[in-house]
Design an enzyme around this catalytic site. Structure first.
Site: not given
Length: 174
Positions: A15, A18-19, A39-40, A54-55, A58, A66
């Site tokens: 968690a 940085g992946k 997938t969340g 996250h969006r 990006r 989704e």
């Protein structure tokens, strides 16, 4: 002999390792049209905030799809030779499968076939959860075990695997 997918990469890490940022860079570096399979599920306000962050991180230039359950079908639908597709993340997908009481082995087999046949670049992100203590409850142990098996199967199939810790990628395969 395992047949590998020429265009797939697995990025593992803990968690906040940085992946996802590293995986996004791998996709951006291709110069291809960028697609993101999320997938969340937004079960609560905190998860909705995480998804929004996250969006935002990006930025523009990504088409988001989704898909909490039918991942193999969505990969088949989205992938093209002129696209790079980031799938984030396999462990959230696994969580969804377990909560829906899906046939885990059958779902994994479908995913592996989708990877084998996908024409474009695929970059998978997943949480490595097997480095910590043994979980105290059965469901958590089953999750850890399923995740470990999934990672082994995907890693055997794809030509590149990275492990990310503290924002630093370590190339494990390829």
């Amino acid at each position: 002999m395992t047949v590998t997918s020429p265009g797939a990469v697995l990025v593992l890490g803990g968690a906040r390792s940085g992946k996802s940022a590293f995986a996004e860079r791998l996709v951006a570096e291709t110069g291809l049209s960028r697609h993101y399979i999320a997938t969340g599920r937004a079960w609560d306000d905190e998860m909705r905030a995480r998804i929004a962050k996250h969006r935002e991180d990006r930025g523009k230039g990504w088409e988001t799809h989704e898909e909490p359950l039918a991942l193999a079908a969505r990969i088949a639908d989205v992938t093209r030779k002129d696209r790079a597709v980031l799938i984030d993340c396999l462990t959230l997908w696994l969580t969804n499968l377990m909560l829906e009481e899906r046939d885990i082995a059958a779902e994994f087999a479908g995913l592996l076939e989708a990877i084998r046949t996908a024409p474009g670049r695929l970059v998978f992100v997943s949480n490595e959860v097997g480095l910590g203590i043994v979980p105290e409850n059965r469901m958590a142990r089953e999750f850890r075990d399923h995740a470990g098996r999934l990672h082994q199967q995907v890693a055997a199939l794809v030509p590149e695997v990275y492990f990310v810790a503290a924002g630093l990628p370590l190339k494990m395969k390829g």
